[in-house]
Design a protein around this motif. Structure first.
Motif, PDB file in Angstrom:
ATOM      1  N   ASP A  34      15.416 -54.334  33.764  1.00  0.00           N
ATOM      2  CA  ASP A  34      14.918 -55.437  32.944  1.00  0.00           C
ATOM      3  C   ASP A  34      14.389 -56.594  33.792  1.00  0.00           C
ATOM      4  OD1 ASP A  34      15.649 -54.048  30.593  1.00  0.00           O
ATOM      5  OD2 ASP A  34      17.695 -54.843  30.704  1.00  0.00           O
ATOM      6  N   GLY A  35      13.719 -56.251  34.898  1.00  0.00           N
ATOM      7  CA  GLY A  35      13.088 -57.260  35.735  1.00  0.00           C
ATOM      8  C   GLY A  35      14.009 -57.968  36.707  1.00  0.00           C
ATOM      9  N   SER A  36      15.311 -57.626  36.728  1.00  0.00           N
ATOM     10  CA  SER A  36      16.261 -58.272  37.636  1.00  0.00           C
ATOM     11  C   SER A  36      16.879 -57.246  38.573  1.00  0.00           C
ATOM     12  CB  SER A  36      17.388 -58.942  36.844  1.00  0.00           C
ATOM     13  OG  SER A  36      16.875 -59.938  36.003  1.00  0.00           O
ATOM     14  N   VAL A  37      17.164 -57.692  39.774  1.00  0.00           N
ATOM     15  CA  VAL A  37      17.844 -56.824  40.726  1.00  0.00           C
ATOM     16  C   VAL A  37      19.317 -56.768  40.331  1.00  0.00           C
ATOM     17  CG1 VAL A  37      18.472 -56.468  43.149  1.00  0.00           C
ATOM     18  CG2 VAL A  37      16.234 -57.412  42.570  1.00  0.00           C
ATOM     19  N   ARG A  88       2.210 -48.217  59.158  1.00  0.00           N
ATOM     20  CA  ARG A  88       3.173 -48.215  58.050  1.00  0.00           C
ATOM     21  C   ARG A  88       3.614 -49.639  57.710  1.00  0.00           C
ATOM     22  NH1 ARG A  88       8.944 -45.091  57.618  1.00  0.00           N
ATOM     23  NH2 ARG A  88       9.600 -46.200  55.783  1.00  0.00           N
ATOM     24  N   ALA A  89       3.858 -50.459  58.722  1.00  0.00           N
ATOM     25  CA  ALA A  89       4.241 -51.847  58.477  1.00  0.00           C
ATOM     26  C   ALA A  89       3.130 -52.598  57.749  1.00  0.00           C
ATOM     27  CB  ALA A  89       4.592 -52.543  59.793  1.00  0.00           C
ATOM     28  N   ARG A  90       1.872 -52.335  58.121  1.00  0.00           N
ATOM     29  CA  ARG A  90       0.742 -52.992  57.456  1.00  0.00           C
ATOM     30  C   ARG A  90       0.628 -52.554  55.996  1.00  0.00           C
ATOM     31  NH1 ARG A  90      -3.110 -52.892  62.744  1.00  0.00           N
ATOM     32  NH2 ARG A  90      -2.612 -55.042  63.315  1.00  0.00           N
ATOM     33  N   VAL A  91       0.774 -51.275  55.753  1.00  0.00           N
ATOM     34  CA  VAL A  91       0.693 -50.771  54.372  1.00  0.00           C
ATOM     35  C   VAL A  91       1.869 -51.295  53.546  1.00  0.00           C
ATOM     36  CG1 VAL A  91       0.799 -48.673  52.952  1.00  0.00           C
ATOM     37  CG2 VAL A  91      -0.738 -48.777  54.923  1.00  0.00           C
ATOM     38  N   ASP A  92       3.061 -51.350  54.132  1.00  0.00           N
ATOM     39  CA  ASP A  92       4.224 -51.895  53.412  1.00  0.00           C
ATOM     40  C   ASP A  92       3.999 -53.358  53.027  1.00  0.00           C
ATOM     41  OD1 ASP A  92       5.631 -49.520  53.474  1.00  0.00           O
ATOM     42  OD2 ASP A  92       6.998 -50.140  55.077  1.00  0.00           O
ATOM     43  N   ARG A  93       3.447 -54.150  53.964  1.00  0.00           N
ATOM     44  CA  ARG A  93       3.177 -55.560  53.647  1.00  0.00           C
ATOM     45  C   ARG A  93       2.101 -55.663  52.571  1.00  0.00           C
ATOM     46  NH1 ARG A  93       2.208 -60.037  58.087  1.00  0.00           N
ATOM     47  NH2 ARG A  93       4.441 -59.766  58.310  1.00  0.00           N
ATOM     48  N   ALA A  94       1.063 -54.832  52.666  1.00  0.00           N
ATOM     49  CA  ALA A  94       0.012 -54.849  51.649  1.00  0.00           C
ATOM     50  C   ALA A  94       0.590 -54.500  50.282  1.00  0.00           C
ATOM     51  CB  ALA A  94      -1.109 -53.874  52.019  1.00  0.00           C
ATOM     52  N   ALA A  95       1.465 -53.505  50.222  1.00  0.00           N
ATOM     53  CA  ALA A  95       2.085 -53.125  48.947  1.00  0.00           C
ATOM     54  C   ALA A  95       2.874 -54.293  48.367  1.00  0.00           C
ATOM     55  CB  ALA A  95       2.988 -51.905  49.138  1.00  0.00           C
ATOM     56  N   ALA A  96       3.612 -54.996  49.214  1.00  0.00           N
ATOM     57  CA  ALA A  96       4.376 -56.157  48.737  1.00  0.00           C
ATOM     58  C   ALA A  96       3.451 -57.252  48.224  1.00  0.00           C
ATOM     59  CB  ALA A  96       5.270 -56.689  49.850  1.00  0.00           C
ATOM     60  N   MET A  97       2.358 -57.507  48.948  1.00  0.00           N
ATOM     61  CA  MET A  97       1.421 -58.546  48.515  1.00  0.00           C
ATOM     62  C   MET A  97       0.705 -58.149  47.225  1.00  0.00           C
ATOM     63  SD  MET A  97      -0.220 -59.818  52.112  1.00  0.00           S
ATOM     64  CE  MET A  97      -1.237 -61.061  51.299  1.00  0.00           C
ATOM     65  N   LEU A  98       0.378 -56.877  47.084  1.00  0.00           N
ATOM     66  CA  LEU A  98      -0.286 -56.421  45.862  1.00  0.00           C
ATOM     67  C   LEU A  98       0.637 -56.546  44.663  1.00  0.00           C
ATOM     68  CD1 LEU A  98      -2.062 -53.284  47.317  1.00  0.00           C
ATOM     69  CD2 LEU A  98      -3.193 -55.356  46.472  1.00  0.00           C
ATOM     70  N   THR A  99       1.921 -56.382  44.891  1.00  0.00           N
ATOM     71  CA  THR A  99       2.906 -56.484  43.814  1.00  0.00           C
ATOM     72  C   THR A  99       3.202 -57.938  43.469  1.00  0.00           C
ATOM     73  OG1 THR A  99       3.911 -54.409  44.500  1.00  0.00           O
ATOM     74  CG2 THR A  99       5.244 -55.842  43.133  1.00  0.00           C
ATOM     75  N   ASP A 100       3.288 -58.792  44.489  1.00  0.00           N
ATOM     76  CA  ASP A 100       3.787 -60.156  44.305  1.00  0.00           C
ATOM     77  C   ASP A 100       2.721 -61.227  44.149  1.00  0.00           C
ATOM     78  OD1 ASP A 100       6.287 -59.040  44.590  1.00  0.00           O
ATOM     79  OD2 ASP A 100       6.445 -59.535  46.711  1.00  0.00           O
ATOM     80  N   LYS A 126      17.022 -50.628  52.802  1.00  0.00           N
ATOM     81  CA  LYS A 126      17.698 -51.159  51.618  1.00  0.00           C
ATOM     82  C   LYS A 126      16.665 -51.348  50.515  1.00  0.00           C
ATOM     83  CE  LYS A 126      21.132 -53.414  54.444  1.00  0.00           C
ATOM     84  NZ  LYS A 126      21.719 -54.645  54.942  1.00  0.00           N
ATOM     85  N   LEU A 127      16.938 -50.750  49.366  1.00  0.00           N
ATOM     86  CA  LEU A 127      16.016 -50.807  48.236  1.00  0.00           C
ATOM     87  C   LEU A 127      16.695 -51.467  47.045  1.00  0.00           C
ATOM     88  CD1 LEU A 127      14.709 -47.138  48.496  1.00  0.00           C
ATOM     89  CD2 LEU A 127      13.641 -49.194  49.426  1.00  0.00           C
ATOM     90  N   PRO A 128      15.961 -52.316  46.309  1.00  0.00           N
ATOM     91  CA  PRO A 128      16.562 -52.942  45.121  1.00  0.00           C
ATOM     92  C   PRO A 128      16.637 -51.954  43.962  1.00  0.00           C
ATOM     93  CG  PRO A 128      14.277 -53.587  45.318  1.00  0.00           C
ATOM     94  CD  PRO A 128      14.597 -52.763  46.544  1.00  0.00           C
ATOM     95  N   VAL A 129      17.668 -52.091  43.170  1.00  0.00           N
ATOM     96  CA  VAL A 129      17.766 -51.370  41.906  1.00  0.00           C
ATOM     97  C   VAL A 129      17.452 -52.415  40.833  1.00  0.00           C
ATOM     98  CG1 VAL A 129      19.280 -50.119  40.322  1.00  0.00           C
ATOM     99  CG2 VAL A 129      19.504 -49.775  42.797  1.00  0.00           C
ATOM    100  N   VAL A 172      17.413 -58.741  49.893  1.00  0.00           N
ATOM    101  CA  VAL A 172      16.922 -57.826  48.881  1.00  0.00           C
ATOM    102  C   VAL A 172      17.312 -58.338  47.494  1.00  0.00           C
ATOM    103  CG1 VAL A 172      17.042 -55.470  47.994  1.00  0.00           C
ATOM    104  CG2 VAL A 172      16.951 -55.851  50.439  1.00  0.00           C
ATOM    105  N   PHE A 173      18.531 -58.829  47.356  1.00  0.00           N
ATOM    106  CA  PHE A 173      18.949 -59.367  46.064  1.00  0.00           C
ATOM    107  C   PHE A 173      18.155 -60.616  45.700  1.00  0.00           C
ATOM    108  CE2 PHE A 173      22.810 -56.794  46.542  1.00  0.00           C
ATOM    109  CZ  PHE A 173      22.937 -56.312  45.259  1.00  0.00           C
ATOM    110  N   ASP A 174      17.904 -61.481  46.671  1.00  0.00           N
ATOM    111  CA  ASP A 174      17.187 -62.725  46.382  1.00  0.00           C
ATOM    112  C   ASP A 174      15.714 -62.505  46.072  1.00  0.00           C
ATOM    113  OD1 ASP A 174      19.505 -64.177  46.756  1.00  0.00           O
ATOM    114  OD2 ASP A 174      19.036 -64.722  48.827  1.00  0.00           O
ATOM    115  N   THR A 175      15.062 -61.625  46.832  1.00  0.00           N
ATOM    116  CA  THR A 175      13.615 -61.470  46.709  1.00  0.00           C
ATOM    117  C   THR A 175      13.185 -60.246  45.912  1.00  0.00           C
ATOM    118  OG1 THR A 175      13.402 -60.146  48.717  1.00  0.00           O
ATOM    119  CG2 THR A 175      13.308 -62.561  48.971  1.00  0.00           C
ATOM    120  N   GLY A 176      14.050 -59.240  45.815  1.00  0.00           N
ATOM    121  CA  GLY A 176      13.669 -57.991  45.174  1.00  0.00           C
ATOM    122  C   GLY A 176      12.804 -57.124  46.064  1.00  0.00           C
TER     123      GLY A 176
END
Length: 168
Positions: free
Chosen positions: A35-38, A109-121, A29-32, A1-5
């Protein structure tokens, strides 16, 4: 989580308990992000103590791994049950007990979570994201994404283009 956010959701972990014994926990586990950094981590773990059911919990780990490995393709409850070495009915009961979801709901849920990550990244087209996340057609992703996340994939992506943390 720290490495990838990237957040981790519903990870099965074998953790040492305060009494020294080990047990299975369901961890998120969720990143905090500041300013763009975990800058920190929020973690919630639920002890899945079920005396005499260690084999069932271990089988859930295998199911989770299979879902994430084969998310882009078809996933049948029968295949998940075979991986867990149990019947489909037993799998459904275990999934409900551990995740609070049916096997089909967990896969979605796993598919939507992966889609959310891909849409963000990534800047990949939504149709490509849909295909890579195992949605049968491009129209299915916005429908399911909107139902679970509360907004369309395009709006979700636009709202996160400022570098803010993913909210899925």
């Amino acid at each position: 989580v720290f490495d990838t956010g990237e957040p981790l959701r519903d990870e099965l972990e074998l953790i040492r308990r305060p009494d020294g014994s080990t047990g299975w926990y369901l961890t998120t586990k969720l990143p905090v992000v500041r300013d763009g950094s975990v800058v920190g981590l929020v973690s919630v773990s639920r002890d899945l103590e079920t005396p005499g059911d260690e084999v069932a919990l271990e089988s859930m780990g295998r199911v989770v791994n299979l879902v994430h490995e084969r998310l882009a393709g078809p996933l049948k409850v029968a295949d998940l049950a075979a991986t867990a070495e149990c019947s489909e009915g037993q799998l459904e009961r275990r999934m409900k007990r551990v995740f609070g979801l049916t096997a089909t709901q967990y896969v979605l849920r796993a598919r939507v979570d992966r889609a959310a990550a891909m849409l963000t990244d990534t800047d990949r087209p939504i149709a490509e994201v849909a295909a890579e996340c195992g949605f049968s057609d491009q129209a299915n992703l916005p429908r399911q994404f909107g139902r679970l996340i509360g907004e369309t994939p395009a709006r979700f992506r636009a709202g996160r283009s400022d570098g803010g943390p993913p909210q899925a």
